[in-house]
Design an enzyme around this catalytic site. Structure first.
Site, PDB file in Angstrom:
ATOM      1  N   HIS A  83       0.849  -1.193   0.000  1.00 20.77           N
ATOM      2  CA  HIS A  83       0.000   0.000   0.000  1.00 20.77           C
ATOM      3  C   HIS A  83       0.882   1.240   0.000  1.00 20.77           C
ATOM      4  CE1 HIS A  83       0.850  -0.599   4.253  1.00 20.77           C
ATOM      5  NE2 HIS A  83       0.169   0.464   4.649  1.00 20.77           N
ATOM      6  N   HIS A  85       1.108   3.863   2.039  1.00 21.26           N
ATOM      7  CA  HIS A  85       1.625   4.535   3.235  1.00 21.26           C
ATOM      8  C   HIS A  85       3.155   4.584   3.129  1.00 21.26           C
ATOM      9  CE1 HIS A  85      -2.150   3.914   5.976  1.00 21.26           C
ATOM     10  NE2 HIS A  85      -2.176   5.068   5.325  1.00 21.26           N
ATOM     11  N   ASP A  87       5.674   4.327   5.023  1.00 17.58           N
ATOM     12  CA  ASP A  87       6.591   3.347   5.623  1.00 17.58           C
ATOM     13  C   ASP A  87       6.723   2.072   4.800  1.00 17.58           C
ATOM     14  OD1 ASP A  87       3.914   2.889   6.446  1.00 17.58           O
ATOM     15  OD2 ASP A  87       4.528   1.772   8.223  1.00 17.58           O
ATOM     16  N   HIS A  88       5.967   1.993   3.697  1.00 20.10           N
ATOM     17  CA  HIS A  88       6.054   0.805   2.835  1.00 20.10           C
ATOM     18  C   HIS A  88       6.570   1.128   1.436  1.00 20.10           C
ATOM     19  CE1 HIS A  88       3.804  -1.863   5.644  1.00 20.10           C
ATOM     20  NE2 HIS A  88       3.504  -0.664   6.127  1.00 20.10           N
ATOM     21  N   HIS A 163      -7.410  -2.111   5.901  1.00 17.21           N
ATOM     22  CA  HIS A 163      -6.547  -1.045   6.397  1.00 17.21           C
ATOM     23  C   HIS A 163      -7.161   0.311   6.023  1.00 17.21           C
ATOM     24  CE1 HIS A 163      -2.909   0.392   8.164  1.00 17.21           C
ATOM     25  NE2 HIS A 163      -2.310   0.743   7.053  1.00 17.21           N
ATOM     26  N   ASP A 233      -0.266  -3.889   5.857  1.00 20.77           N
ATOM     27  CA  ASP A 233      -0.838  -3.728   7.182  1.00 20.77           C
ATOM     28  C   ASP A 233      -2.316  -4.135   7.162  1.00 20.77           C
ATOM     29  OD1 ASP A 233       1.614  -2.442   7.417  1.00 20.77           O
ATOM     30  OD2 ASP A 233       0.789  -0.476   7.794  1.00 20.77           O
TER      31      ASP A 233
HETATM   32 ZN   LIG Z   1       2.843   0.332   7.925  1.00 22.47          ZN
HETATM   33 ZN   LIG Z   2      -0.286   1.381   6.603  1.00 24.28          ZN
END
Ligand SMILES: [Zn+2]
Ligand SMILES: [Zn+2]
Length: 332
Positions: A83, A85, A87-88, A163, A233
Site C-alpha cells: 500500500h 503509506h 513506511d512501505h 486497512h 498492514d
Molecule cells: Zn505500515
Molecule cells: Zn499502513
C-alpha cells in the site's frame, strides 16, 4: 527416494537434484511500523525463489540494507508494494533511480494498489530522474484473490487487507514443473539428452525396436510446492484466512501487544494475538510477526504473547533469513 547404488545412477541422482533449483527464502530487511530508528528501517523484505529476487515493500533506507546484506539489486525481478503509506513505499524512488549506477538493462515489474504508477512517475518527473530500462506497472483494484504476477519461478496472487487505505496481501507460490522424469527410467530406457527434454515436455518416446513408451510411464508428479504469504498492514480480518491456508510461512503484522486491542482497531492494525489467531485458523507452518510499533523496546514480549496462541512464531528481525525447505523443515 532411495539413493541408487551404482556410480552411473548416482551421477543421475546428483544431476537430477542439481537441475532442480532449491532456494526459497525470505530476507527481512525492515520491521518497524511508521518510522525508521537509528539502526532499523520500516517494512522491507526480499523473497528469493530459485535465485530470482522479489522485493516486498520498500521502506525508506532499503538501499542501504541491500548493500549491508550484499543483495544484488540487479537480480530483482519485481517489486510488490502492499500500500501507499510511506513506511512501505518511500524507499522505492531511490531504489529505482539508483539503477543508473548499476547498469540495469532488464525490465522491472512494479505491482501495487491503484496510484503506484502516479507515485513513481511523479517522483521521477519532479526530480528529473531518468531510468533507461523498462518499468512495467500493474495496479491492483480488485476484490477477492487474483493472480497478479507470474514468471518461470513463482506465481503471486493478491488479496485485499483491511486497512485505512487500499492495501493488499501477497501469496507467493513456487512454480516447479509439475512433472519430472523418473531417474530410474532414464537408465532403464537409455534415454538421450534430447529424449529427456522431450519427455519433460510431455512427449511419448518411440524406441529403436518400435516400442512406444507413453509419457505417463516415465514421469512423476510433484505435488508439493512451497508458499509464502505476506500480510501487512491490516486489522484483524478472518476473511483473508482462505487465501493464506496451509502456507509454509505467513508474515502477519503485529503492530501492538495484546493489551492495545482498542488502539489496534482504531488504527486498523493487528495485535500479536490477532496475528496468531489468523495463523491458527489458516493452518500455516510458521508465523513471522513484524511491523512493530517503535513504542516497544523489548520484542520478546511479542514472541511470548504470540506463542500463547500459536507455537511456531518467529520474530521478524533485520538480516534474518527464513528458509523454506522442500521437505518443509525450516532453518533460521
Ligand atoms: Zn505500515
Ligand atoms: Zn499502513
Amino acid at each position: 527416494m532411495a539413493r541408487p547404488n551404482n556410480t552411473y545412477s548416482g551421477f543421475l541422482f546428483l544431476l537430477f537434484n542439481i537441475i532442480i533449483p532449491l532456494t526459497f527464502n525470505i530476507t527481512i530487511l525492515g520491521t518497524n511500523a511508521a518510522l525508521p530508528d537509528k539502526d532499523t528501517i520500516t517494512s522491507a523484505q526480499v523473497v528469493n525463489v530459485h535465485d530470482h529476487l522479489y522485493v516486498v515493500d520498500c521502506g525508506e533506507g532499503m538501499q542501504s540494507k541491500l548493500q549491508k546484506y550484499r543483495i544484488k539489486r540487479n537480480r530483482i525481478q519485481a517489486i510488490f508494494i502492499s500500500h501507499l503509506h510511506g513506511d512501505h513505499v518511500f524507499g522505492l524512488p531511490g531504489l529505482l533511480t539508483s539503477y543508473v549506477h548499476f547498469q540495469r538493462e532488464r525490465p522491472i515489474c512494479i505491482i501495487g494498489p491503484k496510484g503506484i504508477r502516479e507515485f513513481v512517475e511523479t517522483c521521477l518527473r519532479l526530480s528529473q530522474a531518468y531510468i533507461d530500462f523498462e518499468v512495467h506497472f500493474r495496479e491492483m483494484d480488485h476484490e477477492g484473490c487474483a493472480l497478479i504476477y507470474e514468471d518461470a519461478k513463482v506465481s503471486v496472487s493478491a488479496f485485499p487487507l483491511l486497512h485505512r487505505i487500499s492495501t493488499y496481501g501477497f501469496r507467493f507460490d513456487e512454480v516447479i514443473d509439475k512433472y519430472n522424469i523418473r531417474p530410474d527410467k532414464i537408465k532403464e530406457l537409455g534415454l538421450t539428452t534430447d529424449q529427456i527434454k522431450a519427455v519433460k515436455g510431455g512427449s511419448d518416446i518411440l524406441k529403436a525396436d518400435g516400442m512406444m513408451i507413453p509419457n505417463e510411464e516415465m514421469i512423476f508428479r510433484k505435488t508439493k510446492v512451497r508458499s509464502y504469504v505476506y500480510c501487512s498492514d491490516t486489522a484483524y480480518d478472518e476473511s483473508i484466512v482462505d487465501f493464506i491456508r496451509k502456507a509454509d510461512v505467513l508474515y502477519h503484522e503485529a503492530t501492538y501487544l495484546s493489551d492495545m486491542v482498542v488502539k489496534a482497531k482504531e488504527r486498523m492494525h493487528s495485535t500479536v494475538h490477532d496475528a496468531a489467531k489468523i495463523a491458527t485458523m489458516a493452518g500455516v507452518g510458521k508465523l513471522v510477526i513484524g511491523h512493530f510499533s517503535i513504542r516497544y523496546i523489548n520484542k520478546e514480549d511479542f514472541l511470548n504473547q504470540g506463542k500463547l496462541e500459536f507455537s511456531e512464531v518467529i520474530l521478524a528481525e533485520e538480516g534474518k533469513i527464513i528458509e523454506i525447505h522442500l521437505e518443509k523443515s525450516l532453518k533460521f
